[in-house]
Design an enzyme around this catalytic site. Structure first.
Site, mmCIF file in Angstrom:
data_model
loop_
_atom_site.group_PDB
_atom_site.id
_atom_site.type_symbol
_atom_site.label_atom_id
_atom_site.label_comp_id
_atom_site.label_asym_id
_atom_site.label_seq_id
_atom_site.Cartn_x
_atom_site.Cartn_y
_atom_site.Cartn_z
ATOM 1 N N SER A 96 0.828 -1.205 0.000
ATOM 2 C CA SER A 96 0.000 0.000 0.000
ATOM 3 C C SER A 96 0.867 1.261 0.000
ATOM 4 O O SER A 96 1.622 1.499 -0.937
ATOM 5 C CB SER A 96 -0.956 -0.037 1.203
ATOM 6 N N ASP A 118 -9.785 -4.676 -4.441
ATOM 7 C CA ASP A 118 -9.222 -3.701 -3.498
ATOM 8 C C ASP A 118 -10.121 -2.469 -3.421
ATOM 9 O O ASP A 118 -10.298 -1.749 -4.408
ATOM 10 C CB ASP A 118 -7.814 -3.295 -3.958
ATOM 11 N N HIS A 176 -7.751 -5.467 -0.084
ATOM 12 C CA HIS A 176 -6.571 -4.707 0.350
ATOM 13 C C HIS A 176 -5.851 -5.463 1.468
ATOM 14 O O HIS A 176 -5.830 -5.042 2.628
ATOM 15 C CB HIS A 176 -6.977 -3.310 0.805
#
Length: 254
Positions: A126, A197, A230
């Site tokens: 991320s 995501d 995610h």
């Protein structure tokens, strides 16, 4: 150790941010590579060091730092562990150049003490992936955005569920610069992203990979996972292990 980063709402006022604890996973076999791995927003180095320790990569030393606590514009100024400031998760987001440079320099400094025969890499998840991809562009250019020389000789870069900062200006900084073009062409980059995501959209990862390829990163690989959100899954970690073993010329898995 602290670096100076930007304060919220001002490009002129500077504030020193204190980086948190660094966790190190020692190689279980012959030490062939060292990778600095960067966590995501609000996380810390321990969560990833615990996962990386389980991977069948005995020849890699993992360095997992913890980001500073800093006010996040995305959260209305509320503090969180973060590598740089983010105002929004979109293509119109403002790049926090000062924060990006400070963290990229911190990462390069962590790699600076490794033995000369050890291959070096940067990876992350991320926001950590954003720093790893930013480091790749600094390596190619041979300098940070602020003009200071970039010292680390990278052999591999990994970004999971992330994005490429400063993407709009990258073409002009690589094209026509022979050294930058050759460094970009020779650096293996792996990007992985889940189609499910809901934090960092899959299209951002895909566009980042396409941007790197169009700017001369000839060994950039993009992997999509249809049901992945995610977070990470064993399939993605297996892909990472195979890729690193191949690109870093590791002696094999345990």
């Amino acid at each position: 150790m602290s670096f100076t980063g930007p304060s919220i709402g001002s490009g002129t006022v500077r504030r020193a941010f204190q980086f948190g604890r660094t966790y190190v996973v020692r190689p279980k076999g012959k030490h062939q590579a060292t990778i600095v791995w960067l966590h995501g927003l609000g996380d810390n180095g321990n969560s990833w060091s615990s996962l990386l320790e389980t991977l069948p990569l005995p020849n890699i030393k993992w360095i997992c730092p913890t980001a500073p606590q800093r006010p996040m514009t995305l959260f209305g100024g509320f503090p969180s562990t973060a590598w740089f400031d983010v105002n929004e998760l979109s293509e119109n987001a403002i790049d926090d150049i000062e924060g990006l440079d400070a963290t990229a320099a911190y990462v390069a400094n962590l790699l600076a003490n490794e033995p000369p025969n050890i291959k070096l890499g940067v990876g992350g998840f991320s926001m950590g992936a954003a720093i790893s991809l930013y480091s790749a562009t600094c390596f190619a250019q041979g300098k940070y955005e602020n003009g200071s020389p970039y010292p680390a000789n990278l052999s591999a870069v990994v970004g999971l569920s992330g994005w490429l900062p400063c993407a709009k200006k990258l073409n002009s900084k690589i094209e026509g610069v022979n050294e930058a073009a050759s460094r970009a062409a020779s650096l293996p980059v792996l990007l992985c992203h889940g189609k499910g995501d809901d934090v960092v959209a899959h299209k951002f990862g895909e566009k980042s990979a396409n941007k790197l390829s169009s700017c001369g990163f000839q060994d950039a690989t993009f992997k999509s996972y249809s049901s992945l959100g995610h977070y990470t899954i064993p399939e993605e970690m297996n892909e990472l292990c195979v890729w690193l073993t191949s690109k870093l010329g590791l002696e094999g898995t345990s």
